[in-house]
Design a protein around this motif. Sequence first.
Motif, PDB file in Angstrom:
ATOM      1  N   UNK A  70       3.701   8.362 -15.893  1.00  0.00           N
ATOM      2  CA  UNK A  70       4.686   7.913 -14.911  1.00  0.00           C
ATOM      3  C   UNK A  70       6.008   8.647 -15.097  1.00  0.00           C
ATOM      4  N   UNK A  71       6.414   8.840 -16.342  1.00  0.00           N
ATOM      5  CA  UNK A  71       7.637   9.617 -16.586  1.00  0.00           C
ATOM      6  C   UNK A  71       7.482  11.046 -16.069  1.00  0.00           C
ATOM      7  N   UNK A  72       6.305  11.628 -16.230  1.00  0.00           N
ATOM      8  CA  UNK A  72       6.047  12.970 -15.706  1.00  0.00           C
ATOM      9  C   UNK A  72       6.045  12.959 -14.171  1.00  0.00           C
ATOM     10  N   UNK A  73       5.526  11.891 -13.573  1.00  0.00           N
ATOM     11  CA  UNK A  73       5.529  11.777 -12.113  1.00  0.00           C
ATOM     12  C   UNK A  73       6.954  11.717 -11.589  1.00  0.00           C
ATOM     13  N   UNK A  74       7.811  10.984 -12.281  1.00  0.00           N
ATOM     14  CA  UNK A  74       9.226  10.912 -11.892  1.00  0.00           C
ATOM     15  C   UNK A  74       9.858  12.298 -11.976  1.00  0.00           C
ATOM     16  N   UNK A  75       9.546  13.040 -13.031  1.00  0.00           N
ATOM     17  CA  UNK A  75      10.085  14.397 -13.173  1.00  0.00           C
ATOM     18  C   UNK A  75       9.588  15.298 -12.041  1.00  0.00           C
ATOM     19  N   UNK A  76       8.318  15.156 -11.663  1.00  0.00           N
ATOM     20  CA  UNK A  76       7.789  15.956 -10.556  1.00  0.00           C
ATOM     21  C   UNK A  76       8.500  15.611  -9.245  1.00  0.00           C
ATOM     22  N   UNK A  77       8.720  14.315  -9.014  1.00  0.00           N
ATOM     23  CA  UNK A  77       9.430  13.906  -7.796  1.00  0.00           C
ATOM     24  C   UNK A  77      10.861  14.451  -7.808  1.00  0.00           C
ATOM     25  N   UNK A  78      11.513  14.421  -8.975  1.00  0.00           N
ATOM     26  CA  UNK A  78      12.858  15.000  -9.092  1.00  0.00           C
ATOM     27  C   UNK A  78      12.838  16.485  -8.759  1.00  0.00           C
ATOM     28  N   UNK A  79      11.804  17.174  -9.224  1.00  0.00           N
ATOM     29  CA  UNK A  79      11.672  18.612  -8.951  1.00  0.00           C
ATOM     30  C   UNK A  79      11.529  18.865  -7.454  1.00  0.00           C
ATOM     31  N   UNK A  80      10.678  18.086  -6.799  1.00  0.00           N
ATOM     32  CA  UNK A  80      10.483  18.262  -5.353  1.00  0.00           C
ATOM     33  C   UNK A  80      11.779  17.951  -4.608  1.00  0.00           C
ATOM     34  N   UNK A  81      12.412  16.842  -4.971  1.00  0.00           N
ATOM     35  CA  UNK A  81      13.670  16.471  -4.313  1.00  0.00           C
ATOM     36  C   UNK A  81      14.733  17.547  -4.520  1.00  0.00           C
ATOM     37  N   UNK A  82      14.771  18.133  -5.717  1.00  0.00           N
ATOM     38  CA  UNK A  82      15.725  19.201  -5.986  1.00  0.00           C
ATOM     39  C   UNK A  82      15.524  20.400  -5.078  1.00  0.00           C
ATOM     40  N   UNK A  83      14.283  20.656  -4.694  1.00  0.00           N
ATOM     41  CA  UNK A  83      13.989  21.737  -3.760  1.00  0.00           C
ATOM     42  C   UNK A  83      14.575  21.505  -2.379  1.00  0.00           C
ATOM     43  N   UNK A  84      14.919  20.268  -2.079  1.00  0.00           N
ATOM     44  CA  UNK A  84      15.556  19.916  -0.816  1.00  0.00           C
ATOM     45  C   UNK A  84      17.052  19.665  -0.993  1.00  0.00           C
ATOM     46  N   UNK A  85      17.562  20.050  -2.163  1.00  0.00           N
ATOM     47  CA  UNK A  85      18.980  19.828  -2.503  1.00  0.00           C
ATOM     48  C   UNK A  85      19.391  18.373  -2.351  1.00  0.00           C
ATOM     49  N   UNK A 110       2.468  10.922   1.393  1.00  0.00           N
ATOM     50  CA  UNK A 110       3.348  12.063   1.128  1.00  0.00           C
ATOM     51  C   UNK A 110       2.605  13.386   1.300  1.00  0.00           C
ATOM     52  N   UNK A 111       1.350  13.420   0.903  1.00  0.00           N
ATOM     53  CA  UNK A 111       0.560  14.645   1.065  1.00  0.00           C
ATOM     54  C   UNK A 111       0.348  14.989   2.546  1.00  0.00           C
ATOM     55  N   UNK A 112       0.161  13.987   3.379  1.00  0.00           N
ATOM     56  CA  UNK A 112       0.032  14.228   4.820  1.00  0.00           C
ATOM     57  C   UNK A 112       1.343  14.811   5.364  1.00  0.00           C
ATOM     58  N   UNK A 113       2.463  14.212   4.964  1.00  0.00           N
ATOM     59  CA  UNK A 113       3.756  14.720   5.435  1.00  0.00           C
ATOM     60  C   UNK A 113       4.030  16.126   4.910  1.00  0.00           C
ATOM     61  N   UNK A 126       4.841  21.399   6.419  1.00  0.00           N
ATOM     62  CA  UNK A 126       4.891  22.736   5.843  1.00  0.00           C
ATOM     63  C   UNK A 126       5.598  22.795   4.499  1.00  0.00           C
ATOM     64  N   UNK A 127       5.520  21.706   3.739  1.00  0.00           N
ATOM     65  CA  UNK A 127       6.177  21.655   2.430  1.00  0.00           C
ATOM     66  C   UNK A 127       5.166  21.924   1.323  1.00  0.00           C
ATOM     67  N   UNK A 128       4.497  23.066   1.442  1.00  0.00           N
ATOM     68  CA  UNK A 128       3.392  23.423   0.548  1.00  0.00           C
ATOM     69  C   UNK A 128       3.744  23.424  -0.935  1.00  0.00           C
ATOM     70  N   UNK A 129       4.954  23.820  -1.346  1.00  0.00           N
ATOM     71  CA  UNK A 129       5.247  23.808  -2.782  1.00  0.00           C
ATOM     72  C   UNK A 129       5.129  22.419  -3.419  1.00  0.00           C
ATOM     73  N   UNK A 130       5.270  21.380  -2.633  1.00  0.00           N
ATOM     74  CA  UNK A 130       5.185  20.019  -3.156  1.00  0.00           C
ATOM     75  C   UNK A 130       3.743  19.556  -3.362  1.00  0.00           C
ATOM     76  N   UNK A 131       2.813  20.165  -2.659  1.00  0.00           N
ATOM     77  CA  UNK A 131       1.427  19.688  -2.642  1.00  0.00           C
ATOM     78  C   UNK A 131       0.776  19.606  -4.018  1.00  0.00           C
ATOM     79  N   UNK A 132       0.820  20.646  -4.849  1.00  0.00           N
ATOM     80  CA  UNK A 132       0.149  20.526  -6.153  1.00  0.00           C
ATOM     81  C   UNK A 132       0.768  19.443  -7.038  1.00  0.00           C
ATOM     82  N   UNK A 133       2.080  19.285  -6.959  1.00  0.00           N
ATOM     83  CA  UNK A 133       2.745  18.260  -7.766  1.00  0.00           C
ATOM     84  C   UNK A 133       2.335  16.857  -7.311  1.00  0.00           C
ATOM     85  N   UNK A 134       2.280  16.666  -6.002  1.00  0.00           N
ATOM     86  CA  UNK A 134       1.873  15.367  -5.464  1.00  0.00           C
ATOM     87  C   UNK A 134       0.407  15.084  -5.758  1.00  0.00           C
ATOM     88  N   UNK A 135      -0.440  16.117  -5.663  1.00  0.00           N
ATOM     89  CA  UNK A 135      -1.862  15.935  -5.970  1.00  0.00           C
ATOM     90  C   UNK A 135      -2.065  15.570  -7.437  1.00  0.00           C
TER      91      UNK A 135
END
Length: 174
Positions: free
Chosen positions: A54-69, A119-122, A127-136
């Motif tokens: 779960x802590x790693x999932x939070x870090x992944x979400x932070x990474x994706x959010x950071x990509x959107x500034x 989230x994967x559908x969105x 077209x937010x492909x960089x997020x897909x592997x992290x979400x999967x």
Amino acid sequence: MTHQTDALRELFITGLVNAHAVEKQALAIMTPQVSRIEHYPEVADRLRAHIEETNAQIARLDEILGGFDTSSSTFKDLGLSMSGGMAALGHSVAGDEIVKNSFANYAFEHFEIAAYKSLLVLAEDGGFAPATPLLKQSLGEEEAMAAWIDEALPMVTRRYATLYAEAGASKAKV
């Protein structure tokens, strides 16, 4: 950007922020549970492992959010963390706490699974492909945890019933 693209971006970011808060809520639910478990070491071990996930999932979400500034919502994180802590506290007074926690954890994992699938559908449609592997990766961890709870429920129920018969509810509950 088109209006449709802007709308998908906004929905995706909102979903990410909400998923971040849900993961914080999961930590607030699992952490008190694992600290109370006495007679179910398999459950405690799996919860500890999922806390790390779960802590790693939070870090992944932070990474994706950071990509959107952008970043998570402290208000949402705090609110859901508090509600998660209250849910864990509510089960602690139940005579069959370990069984109730198993039910709640199973349901919560499926809530998270649905959130990641959405989230994967969105991500795909927007077209937010960089997020897909992290979400999967997060989806796979949630699915594995739900499957583990499903497989462990008969063991937890039987051990609870045995301990209850031998020592009463107060000794069997965790």
